[in-house]
Design an enzyme around this catalytic site. Sequence first.
Site, PDB file in Angstrom:
ATOM      1  N   ASP A 196       0.901  -1.138   0.000  1.00  0.00           N
ATOM      2  CA  ASP A 196       0.000   0.000   0.000  1.00  0.00           C
ATOM      3  C   ASP A 196       0.946   1.194   0.000  1.00  0.00           C
ATOM      4  O   ASP A 196       1.544   1.516   1.033  1.00  0.00           O
ATOM      5  CB  ASP A 196      -0.885   0.000   1.254  1.00  0.00           C
ATOM      6  CG  ASP A 196      -1.874   1.146   1.241  1.00  0.00           C
ATOM      7  OD1 ASP A 196      -1.562   2.184   0.624  1.00  0.00           O
ATOM      8  OD2 ASP A 196      -2.940   1.015   1.836  1.00  0.00           O
ATOM      9  N   HIS A 197       1.103   1.837  -1.156  1.00  0.00           N
ATOM     10  CA  HIS A 197       2.207   2.790  -1.268  1.00  0.00           C
ATOM     11  C   HIS A 197       2.072   3.976  -0.329  1.00  0.00           C
ATOM     12  O   HIS A 197       3.046   4.677  -0.058  1.00  0.00           O
ATOM     13  CB  HIS A 197       2.386   3.258  -2.722  1.00  0.00           C
ATOM     14  CG  HIS A 197       1.355   4.232  -3.184  1.00  0.00           C
ATOM     15  ND1 HIS A 197       0.198   3.850  -3.793  1.00  0.00           N
ATOM     16  CD2 HIS A 197       1.304   5.582  -3.100  1.00  0.00           C
ATOM     17  CE1 HIS A 197      -0.521   4.928  -4.077  1.00  0.00           C
ATOM     18  NE2 HIS A 197       0.128   5.984  -3.671  1.00  0.00           N
ATOM     19  N   HIS A 238      -5.865   2.710   1.434  1.00  0.00           N
ATOM     20  CA  HIS A 238      -5.176   3.912   1.939  1.00  0.00           C
ATOM     21  C   HIS A 238      -5.928   4.533   3.122  1.00  0.00           C
ATOM     22  O   HIS A 238      -5.342   4.883   4.139  1.00  0.00           O
ATOM     23  CB  HIS A 238      -5.052   4.982   0.852  1.00  0.00           C
ATOM     24  CG  HIS A 238      -4.404   4.510  -0.406  1.00  0.00           C
ATOM     25  ND1 HIS A 238      -3.424   3.556  -0.415  1.00  0.00           N
ATOM     26  CD2 HIS A 238      -4.580   4.885  -1.692  1.00  0.00           C
ATOM     27  CE1 HIS A 238      -3.035   3.353  -1.669  1.00  0.00           C
ATOM     28  NE2 HIS A 238      -3.722   4.142  -2.463  1.00  0.00           N
TER      29      HIS A 238
END
Lengths: 504, 297
Positions: free
Chosen positions: A196-197, A259
Amino acid sequence: VTETRLVENPLLEGLAPRRTPEPCVLVIFGASGDLTRRKIFPALYALACRHLLPERFAVVGASRSEWTDDEFRERMEHAVREFGRDDFKEDVWNWLAEAARYLPMDFADEGREDELAGFLNELDEERGTGGNRVYYLAVPPPAMPIIIKELGKQRKTKGWTRLIVEKPFGHDLASARELTRRISRHFREEEVFRIDHYLGKETVQNLLALRFANGIFEPIWNRQFIDHVQITVAETIGIEGRAGYYEQAGAIRDIFQNHMLQLVALTAMEPPIDFTADSVRNEKVKVLKAMHTPGPKHVVRGQYGPGFVEGKEVPGYREEEGVEPDSMTETFVAAKLFVDNWRWADTPFYVRTGKRLARRETVIGIQFKRAPHPPFEDAATEELQPNLLLVHVQPNEGVSLAVGAKVPGQGMRIRTVHMDFMYGGAFRTELPEAYERLLLDAMLGDQTLFTRSDEVEEQWALVDAIVAPWARDRPAFPNYAAGTWGPAAADVLMHRDGREWLRH
Amino acid sequence: MASALSAHVEEWSAEDVELVDVELALGRLRDQSAHETWGPDLRTSVMTHLAWVPEEWHEAALETLAGLGERHPSRGILLFPDPAAEDGLDASVSVLAFPLREERRHIAAEVIELRLRGRRSEAPASIVTPLLVSGLPVFLRWRGRPPFGESPLEQLLDVCDRFIVDSREWPDVPEAYAELPFERAACSDISWRRTERWRRMLAGLWPEIAEIDELSVTGPPAEAALLAGWLRSRLGRAIALQQENADEVEQVVAGTTLCPSPHERPSPSDLLSEELDEFGRDPVYEAAARAASDGRS
């Protein structure tokens, strides 16, 4: 440097251990895709610029496109020049290009997995990478199971293996569990790195530093002092040609499930006992487990119609290429969430995310309660807002604290002023990109900033419960104009509680 | 200095000033900068950076400082002693506004250049103390060979938390290492930082080099002495040093083992920047410097 290592090698004392991974081969599946071009290769180049890649290293691009090694290198050079954050340096690029190979392949074809295995074994001999593998699945979800299965069949006894999986991790709880089941047949959980960047962003990590390295915040980080929390993940862009994906996902699966819930978990979590992967992730899971499903009145969904973004006229969602003219996909979600534990009971977390909103911004707002008894006349404090701590995740990473201050001059008038701390300004102007940090961590085997399977499942359980009633009704979409802050119902969600969304 | 930083700059300078003039100028320049950029500039300070810069080091000091403001937003105070001139204090003040990415706002950094003329150069601490940013660490960068025991240095050591030198600038290494004031301030040496890449490579040769009794270095005397001192102190025995002069460390042979070259060659700004990231004492450096000066382990 551990005591054991110092006993073995006294020359290491005082030398900070470098975060350089062991020799390895990074294999990128989906190498002809946008992610490789825009994020993965520019990140590799940035790591190479900083001497953070191992000396004995190779990167293999694999995809269906019939490219040669040189064509792959040429395309990646263009990508690095276009999307890299560093100036292009011939010597650095030459080093990385020399380590780059390309293998055109489709796992659906019989026998191709053996070809890959042979190719990688030869590369081990040539580059001295010792059988260590990092497999990066930058492919759409339908392609994942076959790749996972074939990679699993080729597991070697020599060297370590790590598997990086890009989101989405399923499209609901059942599919997420199925994906986990398939992965766990061949890979142990400690070998799996779900990206999950957002977790790789400096400011998200700085949220942990802000909370747990500063004695002044943690004592007031609870229901006694905090009125509510607001989290906004706002985008100005539309779906950018990804109608096929977005029609299936919508805002709730694209942003909220991953996110947004990660930001809630990091904001609400208890202090971990240490900063190891499992300690941090254990605390995040506890938050996700403690969140109760918001009722339909506490969830707002929306879809953008035509409007103006930054002065440009843009089409509505249903007019985007590839979108059904009567699509019911949501491009906006707002919700009022509760974390049912001792720290946060009855403290609402208002969250909203959407496309084609008024401004590109990700921010966490911690709204504190008003001072109990300001000893000033009402007129003196009419412009005074309660204290507010803003954690800016993007685009301008930093922290702002709103405090009341006396207006200079005669008499006593108090106004709210913002004290800003811009993260880039205190240390370096250029912060590392999230993918740099995450790629390096995966090569090092550090899972702290990656999501664990139980986190993913808790996130999907919440999303499934939220979307269950959606099948039964058809809201009047579109219900907000592009370039605004979403549907009016999102404001009503706040007004009902006597609150407002923050104007950042 | 300002031109190298691609920042918006407001400047003021005057001769024969009082410190209050400097403080007023700083406030005025901040206002002007805010007016000409985009609203008030953010001031995010992480330290006060003092530099004592004798005449012969002016140019090198300004080159090294170029670019540091972005990485270590701070109040920089450059002291230029001119004891032969008539008594007085000249000042030049710059407020540098670095643009923030994707935004029209700026981050402000401040540089105060003070020419200490005549007897004013004998009391530098009394001049800088009112200008320090309260509550933040003070780093003192001393260009050239520090006159240990003399008044200006002794005064400034009392107000600083970290004392930064570059022993490559000294004519009398390794003996001068014995004078470093380890008990008064955390000391760091940019030459020591330059050896870090070589130390890392040498550590990678362990245990092959565990029994060596000789080190050959082609490079500057300071780095050679520090590398030898480091090995003596880490291995706990005498190690003879053979040194051949070169502008940079080019070759290191431990016993009969040729050390691989580390390739990286950081710029002077990078080296100073790395030192400014360190806060505490470095016992490994202290032991290496002592062993370098006395030739023993």
